[in-house]
Design a protein around this motif. Structure first.
Motif, PDB file in Angstrom:
ATOM      1  N   ASP A  82     101.055   6.567  40.787  1.00  0.00           N
ATOM      2  CA  ASP A  82     100.059   6.595  42.108  1.00  0.00           C
ATOM      3  C   ASP A  82      98.542   6.059  41.771  1.00  0.00           C
ATOM      4  O   ASP A  82      98.123   6.664  41.241  1.00  0.00           O
ATOM      5  CB  ASP A  82     100.350   6.597  43.267  1.00  0.00           C
ATOM      6  CG  ASP A  82     101.428   7.271  44.146  1.00  0.00           C
ATOM      7  OD1 ASP A  82     102.660   5.599  43.931  1.00  0.00           O
ATOM      8  OD2 ASP A  82     102.166   8.490  44.619  1.00  0.00           O
ATOM      9  N   PHE A  83      98.150   5.146  42.308  1.00  0.00           N
ATOM     10  CA  PHE A  83      96.809   4.354  42.056  1.00  0.00           C
ATOM     11  C   PHE A  83      96.098   4.289  42.609  1.00  0.00           C
ATOM     12  O   PHE A  83      96.371   3.283  43.361  1.00  0.00           O
ATOM     13  CB  PHE A  83      96.655   4.378  40.902  1.00  0.00           C
ATOM     14  CG  PHE A  83      95.378   3.750  40.149  1.00  0.00           C
ATOM     15  CD1 PHE A  83      94.730   4.927  38.690  1.00  0.00           C
ATOM     16  CD2 PHE A  83      94.673   2.502  40.777  1.00  0.00           C
ATOM     17  CE1 PHE A  83      93.475   4.586  38.786  1.00  0.00           C
ATOM     18  CE2 PHE A  83      92.848   2.483  39.982  1.00  0.00           C
ATOM     19  CZ  PHE A  83      92.877   3.673  39.065  1.00  0.00           C
TER      20      PHE A  83
ATOM     21  N   TRP B 170      92.768   3.207  45.535  1.00  0.00           N
ATOM     22  CA  TRP B 170      90.788   2.883  44.352  1.00  0.00           C
ATOM     23  C   TRP B 170      90.081   2.910  45.637  1.00  0.00           C
ATOM     24  O   TRP B 170      90.474   2.202  46.652  1.00  0.00           O
ATOM     25  CB  TRP B 170      91.221   2.166  43.914  1.00  0.00           C
ATOM     26  CG  TRP B 170      89.573   2.276  43.103  1.00  0.00           C
ATOM     27  CD1 TRP B 170      88.682   0.598  43.653  1.00  0.00           C
ATOM     28  CD2 TRP B 170      89.242   2.644  42.060  1.00  0.00           C
ATOM     29  NE1 TRP B 170      87.788   1.069  42.963  1.00  0.00           N
ATOM     30  CE2 TRP B 170      87.474   1.726  41.850  1.00  0.00           C
ATOM     31  CE3 TRP B 170      88.754   3.192  41.220  1.00  0.00           C
ATOM     32  CZ2 TRP B 170      86.411   1.827  41.227  1.00  0.00           C
ATOM     33  CZ3 TRP B 170      88.213   3.648  40.158  1.00  0.00           C
ATOM     34  CH2 TRP B 170      86.500   2.936  40.533  1.00  0.00           C
TER      35      TRP B 170
ATOM     36  N   THR C 275      95.825   1.119  47.882  1.00  0.00           N
ATOM     37  CA  THR C 275      97.303   1.498  46.621  1.00  0.00           C
ATOM     38  C   THR C 275      97.007   0.024  45.939  1.00  0.00           C
ATOM     39  O   THR C 275      96.983  -0.965  46.459  1.00  0.00           O
ATOM     40  CB  THR C 275      98.036   2.094  47.139  1.00  0.00           C
ATOM     41  OG1 THR C 275      97.416   3.020  48.163  1.00  0.00           O
ATOM     42  CG2 THR C 275      99.241   2.446  46.012  1.00  0.00           C
ATOM     43  N   ILE C 276      96.958  -0.002  44.806  1.00  0.00           N
ATOM     44  CA  ILE C 276      96.679  -0.616  43.564  1.00  0.00           C
ATOM     45  C   ILE C 276      97.800  -0.447  42.906  1.00  0.00           C
ATOM     46  O   ILE C 276      98.108   0.973  41.877  1.00  0.00           O
ATOM     47  CB  ILE C 276      95.654  -0.616  42.279  1.00  0.00           C
ATOM     48  CG1 ILE C 276      94.323  -0.141  43.090  1.00  0.00           C
ATOM     49  CG2 ILE C 276      95.701  -1.550  41.845  1.00  0.00           C
ATOM     50  CD1 ILE C 276      94.451  -0.986  43.988  1.00  0.00           C
TER      51      ILE C 276
ATOM     52  N   TYR D 292     101.542  -1.976  39.990  1.00  0.00           N
ATOM     53  CA  TYR D 292     101.560  -1.920  39.104  1.00  0.00           C
ATOM     54  C   TYR D 292     100.936  -3.614  38.568  1.00  0.00           C
ATOM     55  O   TYR D 292     101.024  -4.217  39.053  1.00  0.00           O
ATOM     56  CB  TYR D 292     102.595  -2.108  37.890  1.00  0.00           C
ATOM     57  CG  TYR D 292     103.117  -0.486  38.229  1.00  0.00           C
ATOM     58  CD1 TYR D 292     102.425   0.308  36.744  1.00  0.00           C
ATOM     59  CD2 TYR D 292     104.111   0.186  38.888  1.00  0.00           C
ATOM     60  CE1 TYR D 292     103.058   1.648  36.863  1.00  0.00           C
ATOM     61  CE2 TYR D 292     104.595   1.473  38.376  1.00  0.00           C
ATOM     62  CZ  TYR D 292     103.585   2.288  37.170  1.00  0.00           C
ATOM     63  OH  TYR D 292     104.268   3.384  37.008  1.00  0.00           O
ATOM     64  N   SER D 293     100.295  -3.366  37.308  1.00  0.00           N
ATOM     65  CA  SER D 293      99.805  -4.881  37.049  1.00  0.00           C
ATOM     66  C   SER D 293      99.063  -5.285  35.567  1.00  0.00           C
ATOM     67  O   SER D 293      98.982  -3.826  34.780  1.00  0.00           O
ATOM     68  CB  SER D 293      98.731  -5.057  37.389  1.00  0.00           C
ATOM     69  OG  SER D 293      98.170  -7.135  36.966  1.00  0.00           O
TER      70      SER D 293
ATOM     71  N   ARG E 193      93.424  -0.403  36.904  1.00  0.00           N
ATOM     72  CA  ARG E 193      94.761   0.902  37.448  1.00  0.00           C
ATOM     73  C   ARG E 193      94.626   0.999  35.612  1.00  0.00           C
ATOM     74  O   ARG E 193      94.397   0.364  34.686  1.00  0.00           O
ATOM     75  CB  ARG E 193      95.780  -0.096  38.105  1.00  0.00           C
ATOM     76  CG  ARG E 193      96.997   1.060  38.119  1.00  0.00           C
ATOM     77  CD  ARG E 193      98.042   0.501  38.973  1.00  0.00           C
ATOM     78  NE  ARG E 193      98.800   0.725  39.383  1.00  0.00           N
ATOM     79  CZ  ARG E 193     100.041   2.562  39.533  1.00  0.00           C
ATOM     80  NH1 ARG E 193      99.931   2.565  37.362  1.00  0.00           N
ATOM     81  NH2 ARG E 193     100.579   2.603  40.221  1.00  0.00           N
ATOM     82  N   TRP E 194      95.185   2.414  35.968  1.00  0.00           N
ATOM     83  CA  TRP E 194      95.369   2.732  34.818  1.00  0.00           C
ATOM     84  C   TRP E 194      97.641   2.249  33.724  1.00  0.00           C
ATOM     85  O   TRP E 194      97.801   2.741  35.114  1.00  0.00           O
ATOM     86  CB  TRP E 194      95.642   4.063  34.302  1.00  0.00           C
ATOM     87  CG  TRP E 194      93.902   4.720  35.255  1.00  0.00           C
ATOM     88  CD1 TRP E 194      92.859   4.601  34.714  1.00  0.00           C
ATOM     89  CD2 TRP E 194      93.511   6.133  35.441  1.00  0.00           C
ATOM     90  NE1 TRP E 194      91.605   4.931  34.904  1.00  0.00           N
ATOM     91  CE2 TRP E 194      92.073   5.782  35.829  1.00  0.00           C
ATOM     92  CE3 TRP E 194      93.502   7.498  34.968  1.00  0.00           C
ATOM     93  CZ2 TRP E 194      91.519   6.914  36.314  1.00  0.00           C
ATOM     94  CZ3 TRP E 194      93.185   8.366  35.828  1.00  0.00           C
ATOM     95  CH2 TRP E 194      91.773   8.308  36.045  1.00  0.00           C
ATOM     96  N   LYS E 195      97.357   2.133  33.144  1.00  0.00           N
ATOM     97  CA  LYS E 195      98.642   2.323  32.809  1.00  0.00           C
ATOM     98  C   LYS E 195      99.118   3.527  32.296  1.00  0.00           C
ATOM     99  O   LYS E 195     100.691   4.374  32.564  1.00  0.00           O
ATOM    100  CB  LYS E 195      99.203   1.788  31.290  1.00  0.00           C
ATOM    101  CG  LYS E 195      98.667   0.283  31.205  1.00  0.00           C
ATOM    102  CD  LYS E 195      99.075  -0.795  30.603  1.00  0.00           C
ATOM    103  CE  LYS E 195      99.462  -1.863  30.702  1.00  0.00           C
ATOM    104  NZ  LYS E 195      99.042  -3.022  29.467  1.00  0.00           N
TER     105      LYS E 195
ATOM    106  N   GLY F 187      94.772   1.300  29.967  1.00  0.00           N
ATOM    107  CA  GLY F 187      94.761  -0.003  31.079  1.00  0.00           C
ATOM    108  C   GLY F 187      94.585  -1.004  30.400  1.00  0.00           C
ATOM    109  O   GLY F 187      94.910  -1.357  28.911  1.00  0.00           O
TER     110      GLY F 187
ATOM    111  N   VAL G 135      95.029  10.318  42.730  1.00  0.00           N
ATOM    112  CA  VAL G 135      95.925   9.092  40.800  1.00  0.00           C
ATOM    113  C   VAL G 135      97.280  10.372  40.849  1.00  0.00           C
ATOM    114  O   VAL G 135      97.081  11.857  40.693  1.00  0.00           O
ATOM    115  CB  VAL G 135      95.587   9.132  39.470  1.00  0.00           C
ATOM    116  CG1 VAL G 135      96.056   8.772  38.896  1.00  0.00           C
ATOM    117  CG2 VAL G 135      94.471   8.507  39.627  1.00  0.00           C
TER     118      VAL G 135
END
Length: 449
Positions: free
Chosen positions: A309-310, A312, A316-317, A319-320, A326-328, A342, A427
């Motif tokens: 979960d991220f 910001w 909620t951001i 996956y991209s 967003r962090w990986k 990221g 996070v």
């Protein structure tokens, strides 16, 4: 009766080259380096870092670049030293010859003595930090989770040799030490210099190919070995190439009473320096996490974590593959380092890798363009289930976070806090049960013979 011609390298008409060479190498043996003690205090004078720096110093009238790459401005110092040697010989050459009152053999002998000890001191110390894995350690968790193309060339070389299991690095270090010790005796100097030419030629090529940044210094060490070897090269050529009878070296140095008296003590002192540095290097490596920080990280947190979960600033951001916010994944090292991968571009620290016990131990993030590294301090909260940590960027010092850490179970880490701009961030990290083949090893050892 058959008479053999002496194959001495320097004939009488070449004596000027000897004196110019002696002055040239004396100038390049002046321990002048503006960066030698930068950032060190008197209390650190006898530290491992400064011992190594003194043994491997270089004369830098023009400062060499502190960064890795193909910069070879250090060769300008050679040009300056050669120009000074030519000027001094032109101005004072006759007086130097008269005062020295020595023939070519004697001049070349003392030149070789200077170069032998100069090279032996540097190469034995360099070999020791290879046998004791100080210079090229094993990869960290962060490095194992960095894509291959995100490393600078020199870091790829260091990491490749750091995981080598065939003893490549210790063997190179042992050859350097053996070659350096052979240089300490006139009778075995030819063996030591020949061995070091083979080793250092490889080192010079590696420095150029992988842009390690020590092209000039490694070339200088190679030059010393070549000059030492050149004294006996004509005899080797006569014997091994032409396969003809060869006259052995007939020169025998004659020392004055004072030199003969102090010579054994100087040799013993030299060996003592090497022995003390060996013990110091081993104890420093054994009793610390060098070249990584000694400060411990969060207990039981070491490993790689997927960012589940991220959130910001309340959003909620997801996956991209292209989003830069967003962090990986996140890596907690065993020490107080946290790294984040990221999609945002990362500033690469391209400083040369150095032996740095006294300074910031920066090896872990040098040459890494795939992750952003943070050092952190932690403080246990009043509630034992929470911990407060503050993250500070190791390359981008202005990039900071302040988090409250909660660990509801062994696999989950919750981070709630703000960045340096006051933007809120939540996070949820989940630990990946990752097994590394480098640590697992092979089911059956490979046999190559």
């Amino acid at each position: 009766m058959t008479t053999f011609a002496d194959s001495h390298f320097f004939k009488r008409y070449r004596s000027a080259i000897l004196y110019i060479g002696l002055i040239f190498f004396l100038i390049l043996s002046i321990p002048y380096d503006p960066n030698l003690f930068t950032g060190s205090s008197f209390a650190d004078l006898f530290s491992l870092e400064n011992w190594f720096g003194l043994a491997t110093y270089r004369t830098s009238f023009i400062a060499e670049s502190p960064f890795v790459g193909s910069d070879v401005r250090g060769y300008y110092n050679w040009a300056i030293a050669l120009a000074l040697a030519l000027l001094l010989f032109w101005a004072f050459g006759r007086k130097i010859r008269q005062n020295f009152q020595a023939d070519d053999d004697r001049v070349f002998y003392w030149l070789r003595v200077l170069l032998r000890y100069r090279l032996a001191l540097a190469i034995t110390f360099i070999g020791l930090v290879k046998i004791i894995p100080i210079q090229l350690p094993e990869p960290t968790i962060s490095e194992l989770h960095t894509e291959y193309g995100d490393f600078l060339l020199w870091k790829l070389y260091y990491l490749t040799n750091g995981i080598a299991t065939a003893g490549y690095l210790p063997v190179i270090g042992a050859l350097e030490i053996v070659g350096g010790l052979f240089l300490l005796n006139r009778r075995t100097a030819i063996i030591g210099s020949g061995l070091l030419i083979a080793v250092l030629l490889n080192v010079v090529i590696v420095n150029y190919v992988y842009e390690i940044g020590e092209q000039v210094y490694s070339s200088f060490l190679l030059l010393l070995a070549v000059v030492i070897f050149s004294y006996d090269w004509p005899r080797f050529y006569q014997l091994l190439i032409k396969k003809a009878a060869t006259i052995p070296d007939g020169f025998w140095p004659v020392y004055g009473r004072r030199v003969a008296g102090i010579r054994p003590y100087l040799q013993a002192l030299f060996l003592l320096l090497i022995a003390v540095f060996s013990v110091q290097a081993y104890l420093s490596w054994k009793n610390s996490d060098y070249p990584f920080p000694d400060e411990k990280g969060l207990e039981g947190a070491a490993g790689v974590y997927d960012v589940k979960d991220f959130v910001w600033k309340g959003d909620t951001i997801p996956y991209s593959l292209s989003g830069t916010l967003r962090w990986k994944d996140v890596v907690f090292e065993k020490w107080n380092t946290l790294s984040i991968r990221g999609n945002r571009s990362v500033k690469v620290d391209s400083l040369k890798p150095r032996i740095a016990f006294n300074r910031e131990r920066n090896y872990e993030y040098l040459g890494n363009g795939g992750r952003e590294f943070f050092g952190y301090t932690s403080k246990q909260g009043t509630d034992k289930s929470t911990t407060t940590i503050k993250l500070t960027g190791k390359v981008s010092k202005g990039h900071t976070f302040a988090f409250i850490v909660k660990r509801p179970d062994k696999r989950t880490v919750l981070l709630d806090g703000v960045n340096q701009l006051g933007d809120s961030l939540h996070v949820r990290l989940e630990k990946v049960n990752k097994k590394y083949l480098l640590q697992e090893g092979r089911r059956k050892p490979i046999r190559i013979y």
